[in-house]
Scaffold this motif. Structure first.
Motif, short mmCIF file in Angstrom:
data_model
loop_
_atom_site.label_atom_id
_atom_site.label_comp_id
_atom_site.label_asym_id
_atom_site.label_seq_id
_atom_site.Cartn_x
_atom_site.Cartn_y
_atom_site.Cartn_z
N ASN A 7 0.85 -1.18 0.00
CA ASN A 7 0.00 0.00 0.00
C ASN A 7 0.89 1.23 0.00
OD1 ASN A 7 -2.84 -0.78 0.08
ND2 ASN A 7 -2.29 -1.81 1.99
N ALA A 8 0.52 2.22 -0.84
CA ALA A 8 1.38 3.38 -1.05
C ALA A 8 1.69 4.14 0.25
CB ALA A 8 0.75 4.32 -2.07
N ALA A 9 0.73 4.17 1.17
CA ALA A 9 0.91 4.95 2.41
C ALA A 9 2.14 4.49 3.20
CB ALA A 9 -0.34 4.84 3.28
N TYR A 10 2.48 3.22 3.07
CA TYR A 10 3.57 2.67 3.89
C TYR A 10 4.92 2.68 3.19
CZ TYR A 10 -0.33 0.90 6.64
OH TYR A 10 -1.47 0.80 7.38
N LEU A 11 4.89 2.78 1.85
CA LEU A 11 6.14 2.63 1.09
C LEU A 11 7.29 3.52 1.57
CD1 LEU A 11 5.42 2.03 -2.70
CD2 LEU A 11 6.83 0.66 -1.14
N PRO A 12 7.02 4.79 1.91
CA PRO A 12 8.14 5.65 2.35
C PRO A 12 8.81 5.15 3.63
CG PRO A 12 6.15 6.96 1.92
CD PRO A 12 5.74 5.54 1.87
N TYR A 13 8.16 4.23 4.34
CA TYR A 13 8.68 3.84 5.66
C TYR A 13 9.29 2.44 5.67
CZ TYR A 13 5.92 7.91 6.10
OH TYR A 13 5.42 9.16 5.86
N LEU A 14 9.51 1.91 4.47
CA LEU A 14 10.13 0.57 4.39
C LEU A 14 11.51 0.56 5.05
CD1 LEU A 14 9.63 -1.16 0.92
CD2 LEU A 14 9.33 -2.14 3.19
N THR A 15 12.23 1.67 4.91
CA THR A 15 13.58 1.72 5.48
C THR A 15 13.72 2.86 6.49
OG1 THR A 15 14.30 3.06 3.63
CG2 THR A 15 14.68 0.68 3.46
N ALA A 16 12.61 3.31 7.04
CA ALA A 16 12.66 4.40 8.03
C ALA A 16 13.54 3.96 9.22
CB ALA A 16 11.25 4.74 8.52
N SER A 17 14.31 4.92 9.75
CA SER A 17 15.32 4.51 10.73
C SER A 17 15.10 5.09 12.12
CB SER A 17 16.70 4.92 10.22
OG SER A 17 16.75 6.33 10.12
N GLN A 18 13.96 5.75 12.37
CA GLN A 18 13.72 6.33 13.69
C GLN A 18 13.77 5.26 14.78
OE1 GLN A 18 11.96 7.21 11.01
NE2 GLN A 18 11.54 9.39 11.04
N ARG A 19 14.25 5.67 15.94
CA ARG A 19 14.35 4.76 17.06
C ARG A 19 12.97 4.22 17.47
NH1 ARG A 19 17.89 1.91 20.60
NH2 ARG A 19 16.71 1.54 22.48
N VAL A 20 11.98 5.11 17.50
CA VAL A 20 10.62 4.66 17.83
C VAL A 20 9.71 4.94 16.64
CG1 VAL A 20 8.63 4.98 19.35
CG2 VAL A 20 10.94 5.08 20.30
N GLN A 21 8.98 3.92 16.22
CA GLN A 21 8.09 4.04 15.07
C GLN A 21 6.71 3.54 15.45
OE1 GLN A 21 9.79 2.49 11.48
NE2 GLN A 21 11.79 3.39 11.91
N THR A 181 7.18 13.08 11.68
CA THR A 181 8.52 12.52 11.49
C THR A 181 9.54 13.45 12.12
OG1 THR A 181 8.60 13.55 9.31
CG2 THR A 181 8.15 11.20 9.35
N THR A 182 10.23 12.95 13.12
CA THR A 182 11.36 13.66 13.71
C THR A 182 12.54 12.71 13.56
OG1 THR A 182 11.31 12.79 15.97
CG2 THR A 182 9.71 14.53 15.44
N PRO A 183 13.75 13.15 13.92
CA PRO A 183 14.89 12.24 13.79
C PRO A 183 14.74 10.96 14.62
CG PRO A 183 15.66 14.49 14.04
CD PRO A 183 14.17 14.51 14.27
N HIS A 184 13.94 11.04 15.69
CA HIS A 184 13.87 9.87 16.59
C HIS A 184 12.51 9.18 16.61
CE1 HIS A 184 17.66 11.41 17.93
NE2 HIS A 184 17.08 12.57 18.20
N LEU A 185 11.50 9.88 16.13
CA LEU A 185 10.14 9.36 16.26
C LEU A 185 9.38 9.46 14.94
CD1 LEU A 185 7.76 8.40 18.10
CD2 LEU A 185 7.33 10.80 18.62
N LEU A 186 8.74 8.38 14.58
CA LEU A 186 7.85 8.36 13.42
C LEU A 186 6.48 7.93 13.89
CD1 LEU A 186 7.04 8.02 10.33
CD2 LEU A 186 7.94 5.71 10.51
N ILE A 187 5.45 8.70 13.53
CA ILE A 187 4.09 8.27 13.81
C ILE A 187 3.28 8.38 12.52
CG2 ILE A 187 1.99 8.65 15.14
CD1 ILE A 187 3.55 9.94 17.33
N LEU A 188 2.67 7.30 12.11
CA LEU A 188 1.83 7.30 10.91
C LEU A 188 0.45 6.76 11.25
CD1 LEU A 188 1.58 7.61 7.75
CD2 LEU A 188 2.13 5.16 7.64
N ARG A 189 -0.56 7.54 10.93
CA ARG A 189 -1.94 7.05 11.11
C ARG A 189 -2.49 6.61 9.76
NH1 ARG A 189 -5.52 11.43 12.91
NH2 ARG A 189 -5.46 11.95 10.71
N THR A 190 -3.10 5.45 9.72
CA THR A 190 -3.74 4.96 8.50
C THR A 190 -5.14 4.46 8.84
OG1 THR A 190 -2.68 2.82 8.89
CG2 THR A 190 -1.64 4.28 7.27
#
Ligand SMILES: Nc1ncnc2c1ncn2[C@@H]1O[C@H](COP(=O)(O)OP(=O)(O)O)[C@@H](O)[C@H]1O
Ligand SMILES: [Mg+2]
Length: 319
Positions: A7-21, A181-190
């Motif tokens: 699903n396109a919404a998630y594709l950008p986060y396949l390699t996201a590196s934040q400590r907390v996601q 999206t911050t350097p340490h935290l990623l939050i995505l709502r779907t």
């Protein structure tokens, strides 16, 4: 892997590196399928993932099954060795593992370490089922030398705004944006709208949800507000005849002002029967501490007031 598998919404986060996601939102939004697929692809690059749920039995039927579906979908049968008894997958080429752990499986919790290299990832599925201290303990396992950045990933439906996850991670999150999206935290709502693989029936089921609480949390993916999501075992009754035993009365106060009002609650606890009788309670909007005190003094009648500790200044003023 073809992009069309996701699903396109998630594709950008396949390699996201934040400590907390954090991947949260409505039901059927594709969170679990995405995270299962990601963990599998991560293993091919040498990451070791621990997949956690509160209860081992539910883990087997959900995440463990989902990861195996990804193996089949991506034609990776030759890449991975699956152990059903251990609930694990091992990459045949680099030895990286996906380990599955129910927090109720106490013996396994102690002994768990990947066969090769450090644990780089922990994914807590349905994280609202898991206690704050358990997640903190788990996070301590993300240690050891590894070329990969360590990550803690939480997925869940937003069952209640009173949840520790909301208090811990959502202070900078903008509900309208649905993404932080911050350097340490990623939050995505779907929500289900982000999942193009959903059947028309499932989609209609989500859209036709009539219960306001379920609609809010599972269709719209918004943090639940209603008591229904927090306290479910309660009944309303006329308590005017109930003798009030002073030693068992408790008065609690949550500070607030306008949009989120102040609230107080007078309850009587019955330790023997494990019941709490809520005798009085009110939301109070727009009150100064002095006006708040005027409301509380006749209710308290000398009882100590247990206050939300976040406002020491207000507590001092009320004293
Ligand atoms: N990338 C995908 N490819 C194929 N089917 C998918 C995909 N993502 C989601 N689905 C389908 O949508 C359903 C709901 O997705 P799921 O990840 O379980 O949602 P959530 O965990 O957000 O509740 C899955 O059971 C699956 O049938
Ligand atoms: Mg799910």
């Amino acid at each position: 892997m073809p992009r069309s598998a996701f699903n396109a919404a998630y594709l950008p986060y396949l390699t996201a590196s934040q400590r907390v996601q954090i991947f949260y939102g409505g039901a059927g939004s594709g969170k679990s399928v995405f995270l299962a697929a990601r963990a599998l692809l991560d293993a091919m690059t040498g990451r070791n993932t621990l997949v956690v749920r509160q209860v081992a039995r539910t883990l087997r039927a959900s995440c463990f099954a989902e990861v195996q579906k990804s193996v089949a979908r991506f034609g990776l049968g030759d890449w991975f060795q699956v152990s059903r008894s251990e609930m694990s997958l091992t990459c045949r080429h680099n030895g990286a593992q996906l380990l599955f752990l129910g927090l109720d499986d106490v013996e396994k919790v102690k002994s768990l370490t990947p066969g090769r290299g450090a644990l780089t990832d922990i994914w807590v599925e349905e994280a609202t089922e898991t206690a704050y201290t358990d997640v903190k303990q788990l996070e301590k396992r993300l240690r050891g030398i590894s070329p990969h950045k360590k990550r803690l990933t939480l997925s869940f439906n937003p069952v209640s705004r009173a949840h520790w996850i909301y208090r811990t991670y959502f202070s900078d999150f903008k509900e309208d944006a649905g993404l932080l999206t911050t350097p340490h935290l990623l939050i995505l709502r779907t929500t289900y709208k982000d999942n193009r693989f959903l059947s028309p029936d499932d989609r209609a089921g989500m859209e036709n949800e009539a219960d306001p609480y379920f609609r809010q949390v599972y269709t719209l993916g918004e943090w639940g507000l209603q008591a229904g999501g927090i306290l479910t075992r309660f009944e309303e009754a006329d308590l005017s005849g109930l003798p009030r035993v002073k030693a068992r009365l408790r008065l609690g106060l949550d500070f607030g002002y306008a949009r989120a009002p102040a609230a107080y609650l007078l309850a009587m606890v019955e330790p023997g029967e494990g019941s709490v009788y809520v005798l009085e309670g009110r939301y109070l909007r727009g009150l100064s501490n002095q006006a708040l005190a005027r409301h509380l003094i006749p209710v308290a009648q000398g009882l100590p007031v247990y206050c939300d500790s976040a406002e020491p200044k207000s507590i001092a003023a009320l004293r």
